[in-house]
Design a protein around this motif. Structure first.
Motif, PDB file in Angstrom:
ATOM      1  N   GLU A 129      31.990  37.482  33.927  1.00 13.41           N
ATOM      2  CA  GLU A 129      33.214  36.874  33.411  1.00 13.41           C
ATOM      3  C   GLU A 129      34.379  37.105  34.364  1.00 13.41           C
ATOM      4  O   GLU A 129      35.229  36.231  34.561  1.00 13.41           O
ATOM      5  CB  GLU A 129      33.534  37.437  32.023  1.00 13.41           C
ATOM      6  N   THR A 130      34.437  38.298  34.959  1.00 19.05           N
ATOM      7  CA  THR A 130      35.496  38.591  35.930  1.00 19.05           C
ATOM      8  C   THR A 130      35.399  37.656  37.131  1.00 19.05           C
ATOM      9  O   THR A 130      36.406  37.124  37.610  1.00 19.05           O
ATOM     10  CB  THR A 130      35.401  40.057  36.393  1.00 19.05           C
ATOM     11  N   ARG A 131      34.171  37.462  37.632  1.00 18.72           N
ATOM     12  CA  ARG A 131      33.974  36.568  38.779  1.00 18.72           C
ATOM     13  C   ARG A 131      34.311  35.124  38.410  1.00 18.72           C
ATOM     14  O   ARG A 131      34.951  34.402  39.187  1.00 18.72           O
ATOM     15  CB  ARG A 131      32.525  36.677  39.249  1.00 18.72           C
ATOM     16  N   ALA A 185      30.260  41.422  31.830  1.00 22.72           N
ATOM     17  CA  ALA A 185      31.683  41.611  32.130  1.00 22.72           C
ATOM     18  C   ALA A 185      31.981  41.253  33.583  1.00 22.72           C
ATOM     19  O   ALA A 185      33.018  40.631  33.889  1.00 22.72           O
ATOM     20  CB  ALA A 185      32.093  43.058  31.851  1.00 22.72           C
ATOM     21  N   GLN A 186      31.087  41.624  34.481  1.00 23.49           N
ATOM     22  CA  GLN A 186      31.272  41.286  35.890  1.00 23.49           C
ATOM     23  C   GLN A 186      31.182  39.777  36.109  1.00 23.49           C
ATOM     24  O   GLN A 186      31.946  39.207  36.902  1.00 23.49           O
ATOM     25  CB  GLN A 186      30.228  42.001  36.743  1.00 23.49           C
ATOM     26  N   GLN A 212      36.444  34.151  36.143  1.00 23.93           N
ATOM     27  CA  GLN A 212      37.895  34.039  36.024  1.00 23.93           C
ATOM     28  C   GLN A 212      38.565  34.048  37.388  1.00 23.93           C
ATOM     29  O   GLN A 212      39.586  33.371  37.605  1.00 23.93           O
ATOM     30  CB  GLN A 212      38.442  35.181  35.161  1.00 23.93           C
ATOM     31  N   GLN A 213      37.997  34.791  38.329  1.00 23.44           N
ATOM     32  CA  GLN A 213      38.506  34.818  39.698  1.00 23.44           C
ATOM     33  C   GLN A 213      38.472  33.417  40.316  1.00 23.44           C
ATOM     34  O   GLN A 213      39.429  32.980  40.975  1.00 23.44           O
ATOM     35  CB  GLN A 213      37.671  35.797  40.529  1.00 23.44           C
ATOM     36  N   ASP A 240      41.078  31.149  38.406  1.00 21.37           N
ATOM     37  CA  ASP A 240      42.457  31.454  38.794  1.00 21.37           C
ATOM     38  C   ASP A 240      42.774  30.846  40.161  1.00 21.37           C
ATOM     39  O   ASP A 240      43.872  30.306  40.382  1.00 21.37           O
ATOM     40  CB  ASP A 240      42.682  32.966  38.844  1.00 21.37           C
TER      41      ASP A 240
END
Length: 217
Positions: A10-12, A7-8, A14-15, A18
């Motif tokens: 994927e968050t990174r 999850a981390q 996506q960061q 974006d």
């Protein structure tokens, strides 16, 4: 070094994407460097390269993410039991997306991606492959409408699909340019175009939306 969770990760990822979307929308692909994306995202250069080896990889990831988002909308339309309603749903869902100001960066970058597809075989395959999935879905809806007797048998499903995609791409380009579109009026015109494909049976089913254009005796 402690491992990070999926999850981390994927968050990174996506960061970074974006930040790249904002940079590409503002400055274009060729004027944006990976250093610009690093500054915009707040991650280190090394972290960026853990996820994306090149700038083209970032462009491809943005295109793939957009295709996945659009595929969800297309799936909703294709799932309609009535094929004509499926076509109308497709027009409605994508029309709403065009009017969403939060998606303007994506539209601007998408148009740039069309140009990059002329340069990069990988980007070309991604763009054309994404459009092909949409085209085949529309073709299936038209063919189903012909099988139920709602759409005229002489209509060519591929021609209908390519026409609808071309119209949508034209709207995307105009939105990316910053033009003000009367989207409800444009939507009504597309619905009229769909209405012209229908048989008398199809018009009977959708009499309220597609009144019979033939002159009354």
């Amino acid at each position: 070094m402690p491992k990070i969770s999926e999850a981390q990760r994927e968050t990174r990822r996506q960061q970074i994407l974006d930040a790249a979307l904002r940079c590409f929308s503002r400055d274009g692909f060729h004027n944006t460097t990976t250093a610009d994306i690093v500054r915009e995202s707040g991650v280190s250069q090394g972290t960026l390269y853990l996820y994306f080896a090149t700038k083209d990889d970032i462009i491809l990831a943005l295109a793939d993410d957009r295709h996945q988002s659009e595929a969800f909308l297309d799936a909703l339309a294709m799932a309609e039991q009535d094929p004509v309603q499926g076509l109308l749903t497709l027009v409605d869902l994508h029309g709403r997306g065009l009017g969403d100001p939060r998606r303007i960066d994506g539209r601007r970058v998408g148009v740039q991606g069309w140009s990059e597809a002329m340069r990069s075989p990988a980007i070309h395959d991604s763009v054309v492959g994404g459009l092909k999935r949409v085209r085949l879905g529309i073709e299936r809806l038209v063919a189903r409408g012909q099988a139920t007797g709602q759409i005229r048998p002489e209509v060519q499903p591929e021609a209908v699909a390519r026409m609808l995609i071309a119209v949508f791409q034209g709207f995307v380009l105009q939105v990316a340019w910053g033009e003000t579109l009367d989207l409800p009026a444009c939507g009504r015109t597309i619905r009229d175009m769909i209405g012209a494909l229908l048989t008398p049976k199809g018009r009977e089913t959708y009499a309220a939306e597609f009144p019979d254009p033939s002159p009354q005796a």
